[in-house]
Structures are given as structure tokens and as C-alpha cells.
Design a protein around this motif. Structure first.
Motif, PDB file in Angstrom:
ATOM      1  N   ASN A   1      20.970  15.518  17.115  1.00  0.00           N
ATOM      2  CA  ASN A   1      20.000  14.709  16.492  1.00  0.00           C
ATOM      3  C   ASN A   1      20.671  13.831  15.498  1.00  0.00           C
ATOM      4  O   ASN A   1      19.899  13.420  14.325  1.00  0.00           O
TER       5      ASN A   1
ATOM      6  N   ASP B   1      16.978  21.278  11.606  1.00  0.00           N
ATOM      7  CA  ASP B   1      16.781  20.347  13.068  1.00  0.00           C
ATOM      8  C   ASP B   1      17.666  19.041  13.261  1.00  0.00           C
ATOM      9  O   ASP B   1      18.328  18.668  13.928  1.00  0.00           O
ATOM     10  N   LEU B   2      17.337  18.354  12.073  1.00  0.00           N
ATOM     11  CA  LEU B   2      17.925  16.984  11.882  1.00  0.00           C
ATOM     12  C   LEU B   2      19.467  16.955  11.858  1.00  0.00           C
ATOM     13  O   LEU B   2      20.094  16.196  12.044  1.00  0.00           O
TER      14      LEU B   2
ATOM     15  N   LEU C   1       9.199  18.303   3.483  1.00  0.00           N
ATOM     16  CA  LEU C   1       9.268  17.850   4.795  1.00  0.00           C
ATOM     17  C   LEU C   1       8.585  19.459   5.600  1.00  0.00           C
ATOM     18  O   LEU C   1       8.915  20.329   4.998  1.00  0.00           O
TER      19      LEU C   1
ATOM     20  N   THR D   1      12.488  21.094   9.604  1.00  0.00           N
ATOM     21  CA  THR D   1      12.916  19.749   9.884  1.00  0.00           C
ATOM     22  C   THR D   1      14.163  19.263   9.547  1.00  0.00           C
ATOM     23  O   THR D   1      15.045  18.910  10.361  1.00  0.00           O
TER      24      THR D   1
END
Length: 182
Positions: free
Chosen positions: A109, A103-104, A96, A100
Motif C-alpha cells: 500500500n 493496512d496503509l 481513522l 487503517t
């Protein structure tokens, strides 16, 4: 004699109620302070592992386990199922874009992460040989994925199934990519 029996009966009933009341108070106090844990907290070294315990026991799925914890999906997948889980390896997550995964995993999120993870789960127990070329199947997130057969290899989207493990509540198919919903 009859009044003695009534008195004994009354004392016995009173004692039983008091004992029951004390037991209820103890249970209420215990319930208030006991930590809440779901099916995933059950310790069982005898039975076949469920899909969560398969992932937890794999050194190649530590990122997936962190993601399941962050999305609060561990207990759901530890239930009876049946489930078919497509489990990306740690290496799959590195494909990815940079940042990513980090952040997830942020609390803000959580819903987005849960949706992506649910896109890797079916509510049925299907062995890898069930899937056919061009077959479209529904995932827990409410969207579909398409399977492809290339030679002897089976793909879910662009992710190749590189191994399969039977679990007590379904199948875990190890994949070499993360399947992102469209």
C-alpha cells in the motif's frame, strides 16, 4: 639535459596518473559498498531543524514518521523545500477506522500511503495566518484542500491547526486530524 627533463616529466606524469587511478579505484570501491542515504541522514545539531527533523523530534508524531518512512518520503521532505506540512498527531491517526494505519503501512500500500501523505504537503512555506476562510489550495498529490476559519481557529478540511513550528525548509502545522483526499 633536455632528455633528463623529459624523463623526469614522464615519471611525474606516470606517478600522478597511477595515484589518480588508485584514487578512482578506491572511490569506486567505496561507492559500491557505501549505504545510500539522502538529505535526511545529514547530522547537524547547529542549524534549525528541517520539517522531517521537527516531526522526528516530536513524541506526538511517531505514527507520522513511521508513515513517511514506509512511503519513502523522508528524503524528499528533508530537502531545501520550501514546504508547508500539515502534520497529524498520533491521536489524529487513531480517529481513522480501526486497522487503517496498519493496512496503509504494508509495503503493498506504499503508493496509497504516499498519496495520502502528499495530500498534507504544499510546495511553499506558508504561515498559518496566510490561510483564509474558503480558500482552496493545491497539495503535492495534485488535489486541492479548502481552509476554513472558525473564530480564531484555522482548519484544513476538518482538521484543526493546533500549533505551528517554523523549520529551516518551511512550516510544520500540527493538526488534530488526518486529511484524506477526496
Amino acid at each position: 639535459m633536455k632528455s633528463k627533463l623529459i624523463a623526469i616529466g614522464f615519471i611525474a606524469a606516470f606517478t600522478a596518473c597511477q595515484s589518480s587511478s588508485e584514487q578512482s579505484d578506491h572511490q569506486a570501491n567505496t561507492t559500491e559498498t557505501a549505504p545510500v542515504a539522502g538529505q535526511s541522514a545529514v547530522e547537524d545539531t547547529e542549524s534549525q531543524k528541517d520539517v522531517v527533523k521537527v516531526a522526528v523530534g516530536s513524541p506526538d508524531h511517531t505514527t507520522l514518521v513511521k508513515a513517511l518512512q514506509a512511503a519513502d518520503l523522508v528524503n524528499s521532505l528533508a530537502n531545501a523545500g520550501p514546504f508547508t506540512v500539515f502534520a497529524p498527531t498520533n491521536k489524529a491517526f487513531t480517529k481513522l477506522p480501526a486497522g487503517t494505519v496498519e493496512d496503509l503501512l504494508k509495503p503493498e500500500n506504499k503508493e496509497k500511503l504516499a498519496t495520502i501523505l502528499q495530500h498534507h504537503v504544499m510546495t511553499s512555506a506558508l504561515a498559518a495566518d496566510f490561510f483564509q476562510d474558503g480558500q482552496s489550495m493545491g497539495m503535492v498529490d495534485g488535489t486541492n484542500v479548502t481552509f476554513h476559519i472558525k473564530g480564531k481557529d484555522i482548519y484544513i478540511g476538518e482538521a484543526k491547526i493546533i500549533g505551528s513550528v517554523r523549520a529551516s525548509n518551511g512550516f510544520v502545522h500540527i493538526i488534530d486530524g488526518v486529511v484524506v483526499p477526496k
